[in-house]
Scaffold this motif. Structure first.
Motif, PDB file in Angstrom:
ATOM      1  N   PHE B 538      -0.747 -22.647 -68.564  1.00  0.00           N
ATOM      2  CA  PHE B 538      -1.710 -22.239 -67.783  1.00  0.00           C
ATOM      3  C   PHE B 538      -2.154 -21.330 -67.347  1.00  0.00           C
ATOM      4  O   PHE B 538      -3.392 -20.784 -67.361  1.00  0.00           O
ATOM      5  CB  PHE B 538      -2.601 -23.989 -66.767  1.00  0.00           C
ATOM      6  N   MET B 539      -1.190 -21.335 -65.993  1.00  0.00           N
ATOM      7  CA  MET B 539      -1.522 -19.576 -64.677  1.00  0.00           C
ATOM      8  C   MET B 539      -1.894 -18.779 -65.971  1.00  0.00           C
ATOM      9  O   MET B 539      -2.155 -17.726 -65.771  1.00  0.00           O
ATOM     10  CB  MET B 539      -0.073 -19.307 -63.974  1.00  0.00           C
ATOM     11  N   ALA B 540      -0.459 -18.005 -66.543  1.00  0.00           N
ATOM     12  CA  ALA B 540       0.083 -17.137 -67.900  1.00  0.00           C
ATOM     13  C   ALA B 540      -1.809 -17.222 -68.377  1.00  0.00           C
ATOM     14  O   ALA B 540      -2.206 -15.144 -68.344  1.00  0.00           O
ATOM     15  CB  ALA B 540       1.164 -17.644 -68.538  1.00  0.00           C
ATOM     16  N   LEU B 541      -2.329 -18.269 -69.135  1.00  0.00           N
ATOM     17  CA  LEU B 541      -3.656 -18.265 -69.819  1.00  0.00           C
ATOM     18  C   LEU B 541      -4.912 -17.258 -68.758  1.00  0.00           C
ATOM     19  O   LEU B 541      -5.298 -16.389 -69.370  1.00  0.00           O
ATOM     20  CB  LEU B 541      -3.625 -19.769 -70.473  1.00  0.00           C
ATOM     21  N   SER B 542      -4.611 -17.599 -68.012  1.00  0.00           N
ATOM     22  CA  SER B 542      -5.485 -18.267 -66.435  1.00  0.00           C
ATOM     23  C   SER B 542      -5.345 -16.462 -66.433  1.00  0.00           C
ATOM     24  O   SER B 542      -6.650 -14.703 -66.175  1.00  0.00           O
ATOM     25  CB  SER B 542      -6.357 -18.683 -66.155  1.00  0.00           C
ATOM     26  N   LYS B 543      -4.472 -15.617 -65.879  1.00  0.00           N
ATOM     27  CA  LYS B 543      -4.283 -14.417 -65.306  1.00  0.00           C
ATOM     28  C   LYS B 543      -4.654 -13.654 -67.156  1.00  0.00           C
ATOM     29  O   LYS B 543      -5.507 -12.538 -66.893  1.00  0.00           O
ATOM     30  CB  LYS B 543      -3.220 -13.417 -65.073  1.00  0.00           C
ATOM     31  N   ASN B 565     -14.151 -18.887 -66.152  1.00  0.00           N
ATOM     32  CA  ASN B 565     -14.478 -19.945 -66.134  1.00  0.00           C
ATOM     33  C   ASN B 565     -15.004 -20.815 -67.675  1.00  0.00           C
ATOM     34  O   ASN B 565     -14.077 -21.701 -67.995  1.00  0.00           O
ATOM     35  CB  ASN B 565     -15.385 -20.318 -65.192  1.00  0.00           C
ATOM     36  N   VAL B 566     -15.384 -20.232 -68.118  1.00  0.00           N
ATOM     37  CA  VAL B 566     -16.099 -20.701 -69.553  1.00  0.00           C
ATOM     38  C   VAL B 566     -14.725 -20.228 -70.758  1.00  0.00           C
ATOM     39  O   VAL B 566     -14.080 -21.997 -71.463  1.00  0.00           O
ATOM     40  CB  VAL B 566     -16.972 -20.249 -70.113  1.00  0.00           C
ATOM     41  N   GLU B 567     -14.014 -19.929 -70.937  1.00  0.00           N
ATOM     42  CA  GLU B 567     -13.175 -19.087 -71.647  1.00  0.00           C
ATOM     43  C   GLU B 567     -11.536 -19.844 -71.077  1.00  0.00           C
ATOM     44  O   GLU B 567     -11.403 -21.147 -71.729  1.00  0.00           O
ATOM     45  CB  GLU B 567     -12.316 -17.722 -71.668  1.00  0.00           C
ATOM     46  N   ILE B 568     -11.411 -20.687 -69.851  1.00  0.00           N
ATOM     47  CA  ILE B 568     -10.729 -21.077 -69.677  1.00  0.00           C
ATOM     48  C   ILE B 568     -10.640 -22.402 -69.592  1.00  0.00           C
ATOM     49  O   ILE B 568      -9.697 -23.536 -69.980  1.00  0.00           O
ATOM     50  CB  ILE B 568      -9.717 -20.929 -67.805  1.00  0.00           C
ATOM     51  N   GLY B 619     -17.759 -20.576 -55.625  1.00  0.00           N
ATOM     52  CA  GLY B 619     -17.774 -21.826 -56.404  1.00  0.00           C
ATOM     53  C   GLY B 619     -16.906 -22.759 -56.176  1.00  0.00           C
ATOM     54  O   GLY B 619     -15.234 -22.918 -55.167  1.00  0.00           O
ATOM     55  N   PRO B 620     -16.698 -23.842 -57.738  1.00  0.00           N
ATOM     56  CA  PRO B 620     -15.924 -24.833 -57.167  1.00  0.00           C
ATOM     57  C   PRO B 620     -14.283 -23.920 -57.770  1.00  0.00           C
ATOM     58  O   PRO B 620     -14.650 -22.870 -58.426  1.00  0.00           O
ATOM     59  CB  PRO B 620     -16.145 -25.140 -57.973  1.00  0.00           C
ATOM     60  N   PRO B 621     -13.683 -24.381 -58.022  1.00  0.00           N
ATOM     61  CA  PRO B 621     -12.610 -24.139 -58.913  1.00  0.00           C
ATOM     62  C   PRO B 621     -12.068 -24.091 -60.499  1.00  0.00           C
ATOM     63  O   PRO B 621     -13.752 -25.160 -61.131  1.00  0.00           O
ATOM     64  CB  PRO B 621     -11.209 -24.931 -58.644  1.00  0.00           C
ATOM     65  N   LEU B 622     -12.233 -22.824 -61.302  1.00  0.00           N
ATOM     66  CA  LEU B 622     -12.144 -22.582 -62.768  1.00  0.00           C
ATOM     67  C   LEU B 622     -11.520 -24.150 -62.747  1.00  0.00           C
ATOM     68  O   LEU B 622     -11.114 -24.529 -62.901  1.00  0.00           O
ATOM     69  CB  LEU B 622     -11.182 -21.335 -63.109  1.00  0.00           C
ATOM     70  N   CYS B 623     -12.500 -23.890 -64.147  1.00  0.00           N
ATOM     71  CA  CYS B 623     -12.079 -25.952 -65.170  1.00  0.00           C
ATOM     72  C   CYS B 623     -13.123 -26.766 -64.962  1.00  0.00           C
ATOM     73  O   CYS B 623     -12.598 -28.094 -65.388  1.00  0.00           O
ATOM     74  CB  CYS B 623     -10.950 -25.674 -65.285  1.00  0.00           C
ATOM     75  N   VAL B 624     -13.325 -26.723 -63.060  1.00  0.00           N
ATOM     76  CA  VAL B 624     -13.619 -27.916 -62.659  1.00  0.00           C
ATOM     77  C   VAL B 624     -15.142 -28.331 -63.105  1.00  0.00           C
ATOM     78  O   VAL B 624     -15.635 -29.128 -63.389  1.00  0.00           O
ATOM     79  CB  VAL B 624     -14.232 -28.228 -61.254  1.00  0.00           C
ATOM     80  N   ILE B 625     -16.314 -27.667 -63.100  1.00  0.00           N
ATOM     81  CA  ILE B 625     -17.457 -27.062 -64.263  1.00  0.00           C
ATOM     82  C   ILE B 625     -17.443 -26.564 -64.739  1.00  0.00           C
ATOM     83  O   ILE B 625     -17.833 -25.418 -64.417  1.00  0.00           O
ATOM     84  CB  ILE B 625     -18.987 -27.031 -62.921  1.00  0.00           C
ATOM     85  N   ASP B 626     -17.835 -26.184 -65.573  1.00  0.00           N
ATOM     86  CA  ASP B 626     -17.650 -25.760 -67.014  1.00  0.00           C
ATOM     87  C   ASP B 626     -18.491 -24.312 -67.120  1.00  0.00           C
ATOM     88  O   ASP B 626     -18.340 -23.332 -67.192  1.00  0.00           O
ATOM     89  CB  ASP B 626     -18.096 -26.628 -68.481  1.00  0.00           C
ATOM     90  N   ASP B 627     -19.793 -24.883 -66.861  1.00  0.00           N
ATOM     91  CA  ASP B 627     -20.119 -24.114 -67.120  1.00  0.00           C
ATOM     92  C   ASP B 627     -21.308 -23.321 -65.264  1.00  0.00           C
ATOM     93  O   ASP B 627     -22.820 -22.750 -65.317  1.00  0.00           O
ATOM     94  CB  ASP B 627     -21.974 -24.309 -67.403  1.00  0.00           C
ATOM     95  N   PHE B 628     -20.625 -23.363 -64.805  1.00  0.00           N
ATOM     96  CA  PHE B 628     -21.025 -23.095 -63.268  1.00  0.00           C
ATOM     97  C   PHE B 628     -21.444 -21.470 -63.622  1.00  0.00           C
ATOM     98  O   PHE B 628     -20.154 -20.289 -63.577  1.00  0.00           O
ATOM     99  CB  PHE B 628     -19.584 -23.431 -62.176  1.00  0.00           C
ATOM    100  N   ASP B 629     -21.720 -21.288 -62.260  1.00  0.00           N
ATOM    101  CA  ASP B 629     -23.132 -19.620 -62.325  1.00  0.00           C
ATOM    102  C   ASP B 629     -21.721 -19.032 -61.075  1.00  0.00           C
ATOM    103  O   ASP B 629     -22.389 -19.426 -60.534  1.00  0.00           O
ATOM    104  CB  ASP B 629     -24.277 -20.219 -61.981  1.00  0.00           C
ATOM    105  N   TYR B 630     -20.825 -18.060 -61.015  1.00  0.00           N
ATOM    106  CA  TYR B 630     -20.523 -18.321 -59.174  1.00  0.00           C
ATOM    107  C   TYR B 630     -21.108 -16.849 -58.964  1.00  0.00           C
ATOM    108  O   TYR B 630     -21.581 -15.771 -59.586  1.00  0.00           O
ATOM    109  CB  TYR B 630     -19.184 -17.294 -59.789  1.00  0.00           C
ATOM    110  N   PRO B 631     -20.761 -16.860 -57.839  1.00  0.00           N
ATOM    111  CA  PRO B 631     -21.344 -15.582 -57.374  1.00  0.00           C
ATOM    112  C   PRO B 631     -20.368 -15.233 -56.793  1.00  0.00           C
ATOM    113  O   PRO B 631     -19.972 -15.068 -56.877  1.00  0.00           O
ATOM    114  CB  PRO B 631     -22.397 -16.921 -55.842  1.00  0.00           C
TER     115      PRO B 631
END
Lengths: 125, 712
Positions: B538-543, B565-568, B619-631
Motif C-alpha cells: 500500500f505504501m509503494a502504491l501510495s508513493k 487521496n481519491v486514487e489511493i 486534512g485527515p490522513p489519506l483514505c479516511v475521507i475519500d473526497d476531502f479537499d486538502y488545503p
C-alpha cells in the motif's frame, strides 16, 4: 466497552490504551455496536474520556467505524477527549472525520430532546 | 501458519498399517489378544500332555537338582566288556548264564531280575549242536544228544533262586489273531477299574516255556521314550491284550517281598498307585512313574566277571535286588535321559526300582495350570496397564524380574518337593506380551520422532516463508526508496538526508525525494497504518501515485494530495490509511508549499534557536475521507535552517515499560543539535537518542527521518 442507552442515543465509553495489542478488541467491539445501532436506528456518542492514548491502529478502527456509519443513517460523534487524545486528533485531523465535543452533555444536545431528557434524568446532565 | 501437509508423515515403517494396528492403544489390544491366544494354546497343550518347551525347562531343573543317591537297594551284575572278553562273546551258552545266576543266588540277594530275554531255545545245547552238525561221529552225536539241554540246565538253576524273567511288550502283533499264551503275575483291583488308564500292548515277547516255568515272576522291560526321544517315565503295570501285567521293577520288588500278587489303586480320575503286599507305591494317573534320575552311579554295578571268578566280597549282594544285564560293546540298549545323554537300559531299570521303593518319583499333580494362568494374568496385566505409562525400562525390568521369579519358583518346587511345575507357559506368554508391548512402544516412538521431525520441518518452512515474506515486504519498502545521497539534479542550495529503519514486523513508512525541475525539490513522508506485506504494498502504491501525480501536472501540492487521496482510496479494500506530509521546496528562495494529511507537523531547526513545529490546516490522513479537499500551506526556510520530518516511530518509540519518547523529547533533541545541523548529523543524533531511550526494547513501528537543509 461500556454502553448506555439514552433514547435513540447510545453512549460508548471505552477505557485504557488503544495500541497494537488492544486495537483488535477495540475495533471488534466498536464495529459490533455500529452494526447493532445501524439496525436499531440509533446513534453513537463515543465518550473517549477513558482513553489515554491511541496509536494509528486505533485511529484506523475509528476510521472503519466512520466508513461503516456512512453507509447508513447512523451518526457517530466523539466527546470528552483527554489532552493527549486531543493532540492525537489534532495531528491526524480526525475532527474532519467526527464531530467532536468538549463534553458528552454537550454532545447529546445535538440529538433529540428525549435523549437529552433521558441523559439528564440519569443524573449525568 | 496454515499448511496443507498432514501431521503424520506418510512415509516410514511405523506408519505401515500393520505397525499402526500393533501400536493401537499403545499395543494393549494386540497384547491382550496374544495373551488370550497363549492361554488357549496352553489349554490345548495341557490336554495333549507333552509340552516340549516346558519339558526342556524341567529337564534343566532335573540336571541342576538330580536325585541324591543315599541307598543302593539294587545292584547291577553287569555282563560288561571285561566279562565278554573273559567268557566269550554274547550270546553265551545258557549254561554259562546259569553259572552266573547260581553264583549270584549263592550270595543271598532278595531277588534276581534278568534284563535279558530268551525267546528261543539255546542253539548251543549239545543235542541242537549235534543236530546242526551231521558230520560228527555217530557215537559222539549220540552222547551229545543224551546230555541235558542248556535251557534245561538254566531252568533248573532259575528254579533254585528267586528269579524274575524279562519280557518285552510289543506294539505290533507278531501273528494276527494270536497272543502267545503266557502266565502273568496276578494283578488285583482295589477301588475303581484301572484298565482304561493303563497302556495297552497287543502282543509280547516271552521266554522259552521251559525257562518260564521255572521263574518266580515276569517283568516287562520296555523302555518307552517321550516324543523327543528322551526317557523320562516308566510304567508300573501295563496291559498285554486283556491281561494286566507288572513291569520288571515291580516284579523285582514283589519277588523280594515275597508277595503273590500286585494290586492297583484307582479313583474315577485314574490310578493313584499300586500295592505290593503292605507296600503302597504311588504313581501318576496312568500307572507310570516320572523318574527322578540320579547320575549313573558306578557303586550300583559289579562286573559279572568278578562274580564268576569270585573276586568280590561275598556279602555284597546280600539283601539286595539284583539286575543282571548286558552292557558290553555292540549291545545297543542305551537311552537319553534328562540327566545324561546316554544311560544303559539296565541302569534305568535300577533307578526305577529306587524311585519306587523310596517314593522318590516326580510329582505332576495337582495340575497348576489354573494358578499359572492367574499369575500370568496378574503379571501381564501389570505390564499392559502400566507399561505404556512407565516406559520401556519398567517393562523390561518387570518382565525380567517376573521371569526370574517364575524360573526360581519352578526350580524350588522341583528341588524341595520334586514337583513338576512348568513355568515355561508363564515365561513364554509374558515374554510375548512384553515383546508386543515393546514393539508397540518402538513404533510409537518412531512415529512420534517422525511427526516431531516433520513438525520441525514445517515450522522451519513456515519460519523461512515468514521471514521470506518479511524480507519481501522489506525489499518492497526499501527498494523503492530513493537514495538521498544521489538525488538527480539536486541544487547546491539544498542538502538532504533521509533515513528509514523498518521495524521487525515491517511497517509501512515511506518517503520520497525528487526534483520537479532544476529548482524545486518534491518531498513526501508517510506512514501507512498497518504492517507486513499489505502495508508495504500500500505504501509503494501510495508513493507511486503521489509521484505520478506530482510529475504529471503543475498543480499545487494540495491538489496533488487531493488527487492522490481519491486514487489511493479507490485501491484500498483493507481500509488502510496513510498519514503524509508532501511539499515542494524552492532552492532559490527556501519557500515551501506543503500539505499535511493527518501527519505530525514538520519541524524547523535553526541554529541557536528552539526548534518549532510548522502549523498548518491540513486534512485527515489519506483514505479516511475519500473526497476531502486538502488545503495548501506555506512556510519558508531561512538560510541555514533545516526542515525535519519524522514518522510516529520516532515520537511514539516505547521502552519495555511502555514509556513513550514523545514530541517534547524530539524537539529538545533537535534544539540541542541545532548548531551542528547537517541533515545527516541531525538524523543520526536523533536516532541515537531514540535508541538510547528505548534501551533495547524491540521497536514496533518503522522509524523514518527526513531532513532538508536550505543553505541559501
Amino acid at each position: 466497552m461500556d454502553a448506555q442507552d439514552y433514547s435513540e442515543v447510545i453512549i460508548l465509553a471505552p477505557t485504557g490504551r488503544v495500541d497494537h495489542t488492544s486495537a483488535e478488541v477495540f475495533q471488534t467491539e466498536l464495529l459490533e455496536h455500529v452494526t447493532k445501532c445501524a439496525a436499531a436506528d440509533k446513534h453513537i456518542i463515543l465518550d473517549l474520556s477513558g482513553i489515554d492514548y491511541m496509536s494509528s491502529v486505533g485511529l484506523r478502527a475509528l476510521m472503519i467505524a466512520s466508513k461503516e456509519s456512512k453507509k447508513t443513517d447512523l451518526t457517530i460523534v466523539v466527546s470528552a477527549l483527554q489532552p493527549d487524545m486531543k493532540e492525537i486528533f489534532e495531528i491526524s485531523r480526525f475532527h474532519f472525520v467526527f464531530k467532536t465535543f468538549e463534553t458528552t452533555a454537550e454532545a447529546i444536545k445535538g440529538f433529540s430532546d428525549a435523549a437529552v431528557a433521558a441523559y439528564a434524568a440519569a443524573g449525568e446532565g | 501458519m496454515a499448511t496443507g501437509t498432514p501431521l503424520n508423515p506418510a512415509s516410514g515403517w511405523s506408519n505401515h498399517a500393520l505397525a499402526r494396528g500393533l501400536a493401537a492403544e499403545h499395543g494393549r489390544i494386540v497384547a491382550v489378544i496374544t495373551l488370550c491366544l497363549m492361554i488357549l494354546i496352553q489349554a490345548v497343550v495341557a490336554q495333549s500332555g507333552f509340552n516340549r518347551i516346558g519339558q526342556s525347562l524341567i529337564d534343566l531343573y532335573h540336571r541342576l537338582s538330580p536325585r541324591i543317591v543315599e541307598n543302593l537297594p539294587v545292584i547291577i551284575v553287569d555282563i560288561d566288556e571285561a566279562t565278554l572278553k573273559a567268557q566269550g562273546q554274547w550270546p553265551w551258552p545258557r549254561t554259562r548264564l546259569a553259572e552266573l545266576i547260581n553264583k549270584v543266588g549263592q550270595m543271598k540277594p532278595l531277588a534276581i531280575g534278568l534284563d535279558i530275554i530268551m525267546p528261543e531255545a539255546d542253539r548251543l545245547s549239545p543235542s541242537r549242536f549235534a543236530a546242526e552238525h551231521p558230520g560228527l561221529a555217530a557215537d559222539l552225536r549220540q552222547r551229545l544228544s543224551g546230555l541235558p539241554s542248556n535251557d534245561a540246565i538254566l531252568a533248573q538253576t532259575i528254579a533254585r533262586w528267586p528269579v524274575v524273567l524279562g519280557r518285552a511288550a510289543l506294539t505290533k502283533k507278531q501273528q494276527p489273531d494270536t497272543l502267545a499264551p503266557a502266565p502273568q503275575t496276578p494283578v488285583q483291583i482295589r477301588g475303581y477299574k484301572p484298565q482304561d488308564f493303563l497302556t495297552t500292548f497287543p502282543d509280547h515277547l516271552t521266554n522259552v516255556a521251559l525257562i518260564e516255568k521255572a521263574a518266580m515272576g515276569f517283568g516287562y522291560l520296555n523302555s518307552i521314550q517321550d516324543p523327543d526321544s528322551i526317557m523320562r517315565r516308566m510304567p508300573t503295570v501295563i496291559r498285554i491284550g486283556d491281561q494286566m501285567a507288572p513291569t520288571m521293577a515291580v516284579e523285582l520288588i514283589r519277588a523280594a517281598i515275597g508277595a503273590n500278587w500286585i494290586e492297583t489303586d484307582a479313583v474315577p480320575e485314574g490310578i493313584t498307585g499300586i500295592r505290593i503286599g503292605q507296600v503302597a507305591l504311588p504313581t501318576a494317573r496312568d500307572g507310570w512313574v516320572d523318574l527322578h534320575f540320579s547320575a549313573a552311579d558306578s557303586r550300583r554295578r559289579i562286573s559279572a566277571q568278578k562274580i564268576l571268578n569270585g573276586s568280590v566280597d561275598k556279602n555284597i549282594l546280600a539283601q539286595k535286588l539284583v539286575l543282571i544285564g548286558v552292557t558290553g560293546l555292540g549291545i545297543a540298549d542305551v537311552y537319553a535321559t534328562p540327566v545324561t545323554a546316554r544311560m544303559d537300559g539296565v541302569e534305568i531299570q535300577a533307578q526305577f526300582v529306587e524311585n519306587l521303593l523310596y517314593g522318590l518319583r516326580l510329582i505332576k499333580e495337582p495340575d497348576s495350570t489354573a494358578t499359572q494362568v492367574m499369575l500370568l494374568l496378574l503379571a501381564a496385566g501389570l505390564l499392559i496397564a502400566f507399561g505404556p505409562i512407565l516406559g520401556t525400562g519398567f517393562m523390561t525390568a518387570a518382565t525380567i524380574i517376573t521371569i526370574m521369579l517364575a524360573l526360581l519358583v519352578g526350580f524350588e518346587y522341583f528341588r524341595l518337593a520334586r514337583q513338576i511345575v512348568d513355568p515355561g507357559f508363564i515365561i513364554l506368554s509374558l515374554l510375548l506380551t512384553y515383546l508386543v508391548m515393546m514393539i508397540a512402544q518402538l513404533i510409537e516412538e518412531d512415529r512420534d520422532r517422525r511427526v516431531m521431525a516433520h513438525n520441525l520441518l514445517i515450522e522451519r518452512e513456515d519460519n523461512a516463508r515468514m521471514s521470506g515474506e518479511l524480507n519481501a515486504a522489506r525489499e518492497i519498502q526499501m527498494g523503492i526508496l530513493p537514495d538521498p545521497e544521489s538525488i538527480q539534479g539536486l541544487p547546491d542550495d539544498l542538502e538532504v538526508h533521509a533515513f528509514l529503519e523498518p521495524a521487525r514486523e515491517v511497517g509501512g513508512d515511506l518517503y520520497d525525494l525528487f526534483m520537479l525541475d532544476e529548482h524545486r525539490l518534491f518531498f513526501v513522508i508517510g506512514d501507512v497504518s498497518g504492517k507486513g506485506v499489505p502495508a508495504s504494498l500500500f505504501m509503494a502504491l501510495s508513493k507511486a501515485l503521489c509521484k505520478s501525480a506530482a510529475l504529471r501536472s503543475d498543480a499545487s501540492v494540495a491538489e496533488l494530495m487531493t488527487t492522490a487521496n481519491v486514487e489511493i482510496s479507490r485501491e484500498n479494500p483493507a481500509y488502510m490509511f496513510v498519514t503524509a506530509v508532501a511539499g515542494i521546496i524552492d532552492a532559490r528562495t527556501g519557500e515551501i508549499e506543503y500539505c499535511n494529511a493527518g501527519h505530525d507537523a514538520p519541524l524547523v531547526v535553526a541554529p541557536g534557536q528552539a526548534t518549532v513545529s510548522v502549523d498548518s490546516d491540513g486534512g485527515p490522513p489519506l483514505c479516511v475521507i475519500d473526497d476531502f479537499d486538502y488545503p495548501l500551506d506555506h512556510a519558508r526556510l531561512a538560510p541555514g535552517e533545516t526542515l525535519v520530518l519524522t514518522t510516529d516511530g520516532v515520537n511514539e518509540a516505547m521502552t519495555a515499560s511502555q514509556k513513550m519518547f514523545g514530541g517534547h523529547r524530539l524537539i529538545q533533541n533537535l534544539t540541542h543539535n541545532a548548531d551542528d545541523n547537517s541533515p545527516k548529523n541531525l538524523a543520526a543524533k536523533l536516532y541515537e537518542n531514540v535508541k538510547e531511550f528505548v534501551a533495547g526494547a524491540e521497536p514496533n513501528d518503522d522509524i523514518t527521518i527526513v531532513a532538508i537543509r536550505y543553505r541559501g
